[in-house]
Design a protein around this motif. Structure first.
Motif, short mmCIF file in Angstrom:
data_model
loop_
_atom_site.label_atom_id
_atom_site.label_comp_id
_atom_site.label_asym_id
_atom_site.label_seq_id
_atom_site.Cartn_x
_atom_site.Cartn_y
_atom_site.Cartn_z
N GLY A 174 -4.83 -0.88 2.08
CA GLY A 174 -4.56 -0.63 0.66
C GLY A 174 -4.15 0.82 0.51
N ASP A 175 -4.10 1.31 -0.72
CA ASP A 175 -3.71 2.70 -0.95
C ASP A 175 -4.70 3.65 -0.27
OD1 ASP A 175 -1.66 1.72 -2.48
OD2 ASP A 175 -2.58 2.25 -4.40
N HIS A 202 -0.73 8.52 0.72
CA HIS A 202 -0.52 9.85 0.12
C HIS A 202 -0.82 10.87 1.21
CE1 HIS A 202 -0.36 8.14 -3.95
NE2 HIS A 202 -1.24 7.28 -3.46
N GLN A 220 4.39 10.37 -1.02
CA GLN A 220 3.90 9.01 -1.19
C GLN A 220 4.77 8.12 -0.32
OE1 GLN A 220 3.48 7.76 -5.25
NE2 GLN A 220 2.58 9.70 -5.87
N GLY A 249 -9.71 5.66 1.33
CA GLY A 249 -9.05 4.47 0.82
C GLY A 249 -9.33 3.27 1.69
N ASP A 277 5.33 4.32 1.12
CA ASP A 277 5.01 2.90 1.01
C ASP A 277 5.05 2.25 2.38
OD1 ASP A 277 4.74 2.98 -1.78
OD2 ASP A 277 6.89 2.65 -2.08
N PRO A 282 0.82 -1.21 0.00
CA PRO A 282 0.00 0.00 0.00
C PRO A 282 0.85 1.27 0.00
CG PRO A 282 -0.77 -1.53 1.68
CD PRO A 282 0.54 -2.06 1.16
N THR A 283 0.26 2.34 -0.53
CA THR A 283 0.90 3.65 -0.53
C THR A 283 0.00 4.63 0.20
OG1 THR A 283 1.98 3.22 -2.65
CG2 THR A 283 1.79 5.51 -1.98
#
Length: 108
Positions: free
Chosen positions: A89-90, A5, A10, A55, A12, A2-3
């Motif tokens: 997840g992102d 923001h 960004q 997200g 990780d 996942p990233t």
């Protein structure tokens, strides 16, 4: 992987990590002003790490829901406590103004 923001960055991370920990390890903070040093260190009692999250994340914990249900927070604002939120997840994370990050501008 996942990233996250956050503030034009960004970051990780591994799925299942706590958002607060991910931000702090990346040199970022889920707090504003003095809340950076005056906070509960992830115990969901102060509410200063409240953020807007968009997200894939875990469901709110009971502790989180209790803290976000009284002032200065409002449970209808949709904020999450970074110290209780697991990344699945992102995600895009926004920290709003105010000591608790509770000052959300109305989009009306």
């Amino acid at each position: 992987m996942p990233t996250v923001h956050f503030r034009d960055r960004q970051i990780d991370c591994d799925a299942g990590e706590i958002l607060r920990d991910v931000l702090l390890e990346a040199g970022e903070s889920p707090h504003n002003g003095m809340a950076d040093t005056v906070n509960c260190r992830g115990k969901a009692t102060c509410g200063t790490c409240a953020v807007e999250v968009d997200g894939a994340v875990s469901e709110p914990t009971d502790r989180e829901e209790r803290r976000l249900s009284f002032p200065p927070h409002d449970p209808d604002r949709g904020l999450r406590l970074a110290c209780q939120t697991r990344i699945e997840g992102d995600v895009a994370v926004t920290k709003h103004p105010g000591f608790w990050g509770q000052k959300i501008e109305d989009s009306d």
